[in-house]
Design a protein around this motif. Structure first.
Motif, PDB file in Angstrom:
ATOM      1  N   TYR A  45      21.848  16.803  94.896  1.00  0.00           N
ATOM      2  CA  TYR A  45      22.694  17.192  96.064  1.00  0.00           C
ATOM      3  C   TYR A  45      21.901  17.772  97.100  1.00  0.00           C
ATOM      4  CZ  TYR A  45      26.776  17.542  98.955  1.00  0.00           C
ATOM      5  OH  TYR A  45      27.792  17.259  99.934  1.00  0.00           O
ATOM      6  N   HIS A  48      20.323  16.425 100.289  1.00  0.00           N
ATOM      7  CA  HIS A  48      21.330  16.231 101.841  1.00  0.00           C
ATOM      8  C   HIS A  48      21.297  17.588 102.820  1.00  0.00           C
ATOM      9  CE1 HIS A  48      24.908  15.421 104.328  1.00  0.00           C
ATOM     10  NE2 HIS A  48      25.493  16.357 103.547  1.00  0.00           N
ATOM     11  N   HIS A  72      25.874  24.151 104.331  1.00  0.00           N
ATOM     12  CA  HIS A  72      27.234  23.534 105.068  1.00  0.00           C
ATOM     13  C   HIS A  72      28.299  22.984 103.984  1.00  0.00           C
ATOM     14  CE1 HIS A  72      25.341  19.590 105.030  1.00  0.00           C
ATOM     15  NE2 HIS A  72      26.618  19.197 104.926  1.00  0.00           N
ATOM     16  N   ASP A  73      27.645  22.517 102.913  1.00  0.00           N
ATOM     17  CA  ASP A  73      28.587  22.066 101.904  1.00  0.00           C
ATOM     18  C   ASP A  73      28.789  22.966 100.672  1.00  0.00           C
ATOM     19  OD1 ASP A  73      29.321  19.656 102.861  1.00  0.00           O
ATOM     20  OD2 ASP A  73      27.347  18.397 102.283  1.00  0.00           O
ATOM     21  N   ASP A 139      25.245  16.122 109.830  1.00  0.00           N
ATOM     22  CA  ASP A 139      25.581  15.998 108.725  1.00  0.00           C
ATOM     23  C   ASP A 139      26.141  14.665 108.484  1.00  0.00           C
ATOM     24  OD1 ASP A 139      26.895  16.425 106.005  1.00  0.00           O
ATOM     25  OD2 ASP A 139      28.775  16.558 107.150  1.00  0.00           O
ATOM     26  N   ASN A 143      24.697  11.531 106.403  1.00  0.00           N
ATOM     27  CA  ASN A 143      25.523  10.453 105.518  1.00  0.00           C
ATOM     28  C   ASN A 143      25.586   9.000 105.966  1.00  0.00           C
ATOM     29  OD1 ASN A 143      26.219  12.689 103.722  1.00  0.00           O
ATOM     30  ND2 ASN A 143      28.127  13.229 105.206  1.00  0.00           N
TER      31      ASN A 143
HETATM   32 MN    MN Z   1      27.528  17.230 104.034  1.00  0.00          MN
END
Ligand code: MN
Length: 716
Positions: A45, A48, A72-73, A139, A143
């Motif tokens: 992850y 990302h 950010h996540d 972001d 994505n």
């Molecule tokens: Mn994200």
């Protein structure tokens, strides 16, 4: 290969003062928090957030934005809290991460295309710091680049649709053309893959047959400029338009690809503004311009700050081509928007000013405060709709309301039945008073009950026309019921006194005589004192004569207070005619210090209202009745009654708190009325006697500091 090191090097290259340790810490923190989580692609992850950080570093953003991108996540997807982030990376980063997390919770529902504009506004309004929006866009870009890994076609389509309707236009609105183009193209590929493929193959065909000859045209324009003495520092550039923009143009103009003339676009990048116009002159003297196509966005920039000259000319080989002419700086701003502005500011201010990232705050400041500024920034206006708030139903539908709207407005906006039966509200899961003003992004759940009816007191705080008219309609109907009840009892009493009975025939005759449609109308007229009981009695028995009885005042029976307070002699009002009787309006309770207006009523005198009193609207067609008056200078010993609206928590001691505070301010409660009462809150009207505005202000201010006081404001 993108890794921590290449990210740090990239940032270092444009920001020599970057805190490398902090940046590395953010990389480690993010990697550790996401642990073994995987992307749909199967990659760890952490790749990302790292990619998102790279995208922003390519735009030379400040390191707080880069760190925000890395984190950010974490709040959304891991155990990390905003407090943890503040502890490790400081308040600024925590606020930014929190902002991005909040945006992540808002999901656009594909079916409501007409709500797209509201969604864009909501996202803008919620991104109080523009960096939040930039991280969100980066972001989304990453994505979209990895969208093909997602297995579910429905999910891919939803994300692509959202990108097309919401994020690409948002990127354009803040002037980030590059972001917009890539987002749009990736979404287009997902949503209309066949159309895109056929446009691409058509472009290929034209290219192979020499119909798209960007290189030749660039050379020819270049040669033309050189012949006119323009040196090599001016750049001529050509490109094919993107499949999505070609497709949109085909749709918009309803023409086939064959007929579409402008599939190529050319750009000339100059060194300064006057050179733009010089080169425009050269182009127009060499190539036939197409009337009506010239646009000057340099003297009149677009809303998002875009500046350029556009012209369509009959170019080399007799083909229509569009040429855009702008300075290199205008170009960079067009491509990168606010991010480019950062680069320019940095060159000038970076080394001298410790607060190197001030520009974003400046930008927001200018956006908010200087709409008339001549600067570039003036045109980068985010359309923050300060006059609207956007809230959600529990099912996620968006409800747009005017600013200042309450939960009751929300209820009526959803449906008039919901409004008419609303009894409580949960805002973001917490029970709140119905009069609570809503904020952007609030989730609002209205609690209804069949037995609940609208309260006249709601009319004082609702702001939407729909809520107002529904409440008024209900209150009118309710008042009629009361008049009917009162009329029936007044009439019944008179009939009893006279020892008379009324038959159907009596009623029929009376209705005809008095021109009423029903017995209810008759009762209501009596209750409202439009007709006296004696007049109706006379209509029942036209042949009989009755003794006169004293006319009752039904208002007094209904509990309406018709008495008016006489002017206190000690504070003179300036602007009065001698001998005129003066009253203080009961609707707004003016006190010394208020701006006031007098209303003259023939034969009665003058009533003093505050200048913002709603009642004044009734005199808009008869302005001659309004008189300019003001308070005299003499201070008064006598109190003036002023009204405040208070909402108290329904807990022990809260009433004592209220009266203590008022007593401490040397004021006195002259009247107290509970308007509404729920298990959680008391809503009440408190009339206090004060000497003037400043004492009232003090009372309101000290009440506000009390825990038991939910809200307080000057009443009407
Ligand atoms: Mn994200």
């Amino acid at each position: 290969m993108l890794d921590d090191k290449s990210l740090i090097d990239k940032v270092k290259a444009y920001d020599e003062d970057v805190n490398v340790k902090k940046l590395q810490h953010a990389c480690d923190f993010s990697k550790e928090s996401h642990g073994t989580q995987k992307r749909a692609s199967g990659a760890p992850y952490y790749m990302h957030p790292l990619e998102v950080a790279h995208i922003l570093a390519d735009m030379k953003l400040d390191s707080d934005s880069i760190i925000t991108a890395l984190l950010h996540d974490t709040v959304e997807d891991t155990d990390v809290t905003v407090e943890d982030i503040e502890h490790h990376f400081g308040k600024e980063v925590a606020i930014l991460v929190d902002g991005v997390t909040k945006l992540a919770k808002i999901e656009y529902q594909t079916e409501h295309t007409r709500q797209a504009e509201n969604f864009r506004k909501l996202l803008l309004a919620m991104s109080q710091d523009i960096r939040v929006l930039m991280v969100k866009l980066a972001d989304r870009l990453h994505n979209m680049r990895t969208l093909h890994y997602i297995k579910s076609p429905q999910k891919r389509a939803r994300i692509a649709h959202e990108t097309m309707e919401i994020y690409a236009p948002l990127a354009e609105r803040i002037g980030m053309q590059q972001f917009k183009n890539e987002l749009q193209d990736l979404a287009f590929e997902q949503l209309h893959s066949e159309a895109r493929a056929s446009i691409i193959s058509r472009l290929e065909y034209l290219r192979n047959h020499g119909d798209i000859n960007i290189h030749d045209i660039v050379s020819e324009i270049r040669a033309t400029l050189t012949a006119e003495g323009i040196d090599e520092t001016v750049i001529v550039d050509g490109r094919e338009k993107t499949p999505c923009s070609i497709w949109r143009k085909m749709e918009r103009k309803n023409i086939s690809f064959e007929l579409l003339s402008d599939i190529m676009a050319f750009r000339i990048l100059t060194n300064n503004t006057s050179q733009c116009y010089q080169i425009l002159g050269i182009i127009h003297s060499h190539y036939q311009m197409i009337p009506g196509t010239f646009k000057d966005f340099i003297s009149t920039p677009k809303e998002n700050g875009y500046r350029s000259l556009h012209s369509v000319v009959m170019g080399p080989r007799q083909r229509f081509i569009e040429i855009q002419i702008r300075t290199k700086q205008m170009h960079e701003i067009a491509e990168l928007g606010v991010a480019a502005h950062w680069t320019y500011k940095q060159d000038r201010q970076y080394n001298t000013d410790g607060k190197q990232y001030k520009w974003i705050r400046e930008l927001l400041y200018i956006l908010e405060h200087a709409p008339d500024s001549e600067e570039f920034l003036e045109n980068t206006k985010l359309e923050m709709n300060y006059d609207q708030v956007f809230c959600f139903t529990p099912k996620g539908s968006l409800v747009a309301l005017p600013k200042g709207a309450s939960a009751v407005d929300f209820a009526y906006e959803v449906h008039s039945d919901v409004g008419n039966h609303c009894k409580g509200v949960k805002i973001n899961g917490r029970i709140m008073p119905l009069r609570t003003q809503l904020h952007n992004g609030d989730q609002v759940e209205i609690i209804t009950s069949e037995s609940q009816v609208p309260s006249a007191s709601w009319e004082r705080f609702v702001v939407t026309g729909k809520a107002k008219s529904e409440i008024r309609r209900y209150v009118r109907a309710q008042k009629r019921q009361e008049y009917i009840k009162l009329g029936r009892s007044l009439l019944g009493k008179r009939l009893k006194e006279e020892n008379l009975k009324v038959s159907k025939k009596h009623i029929k005759n009376a209705l005809k005589l008095l021109n009423k449609r029903s017995i209810e109308d008759l009762y209501a007229s009596c209750g409202e004192s439009l007709l006296t009981a004696d007049e109706i009695l006379k209509a029942f028995y036209p042949e009989k004569t009755f003794k006169k009885t004293r006319r009752k005042k039904p208002f007094a029976i209904l509990g309406f207070n018709m008495e008016r307070r006489k002017q206190s002699e000690s504070v003179p009002i300036i602007g009065l005619k001698p001998g005129l009787a003066v009253y203080y309006a009961e609707c707004c309770h003016p006190i010394p210090g208020d701006t006031i207006v007098g209303v003259v009523t023939t034969g009665k005198g003058m009533t003093i209202h505050t200048s913002d009193c709603d009642m004044l609207a009734n005199y808009s067609s008869t302005p001659e009745r309004l008189v300019d008056v003001s308070w005299g200078k003499t201070a008064s010993d006598t109190g003036f009654i002023s009204r405040i609206n208070v909402i108290l928590s329904n807990e022990s001691g809260s009433l004592a708190t209220l009266s203590n505070v008022i007593a401490k301010q040397k004021s006195n409660i002259s009247n107290l009325k509970i308007v509404d009462r729920t298990t959680d809150f008391f809503e009440m009207i408190v009339d206090v006697s004060v000497k003037g505005e400043s004492q009232l202000d003090n009372i309101i201010r000290s009440l506000r500091t009390q825990k038991a006081v939910h809200s307080v404001k000057r009443g009407k």
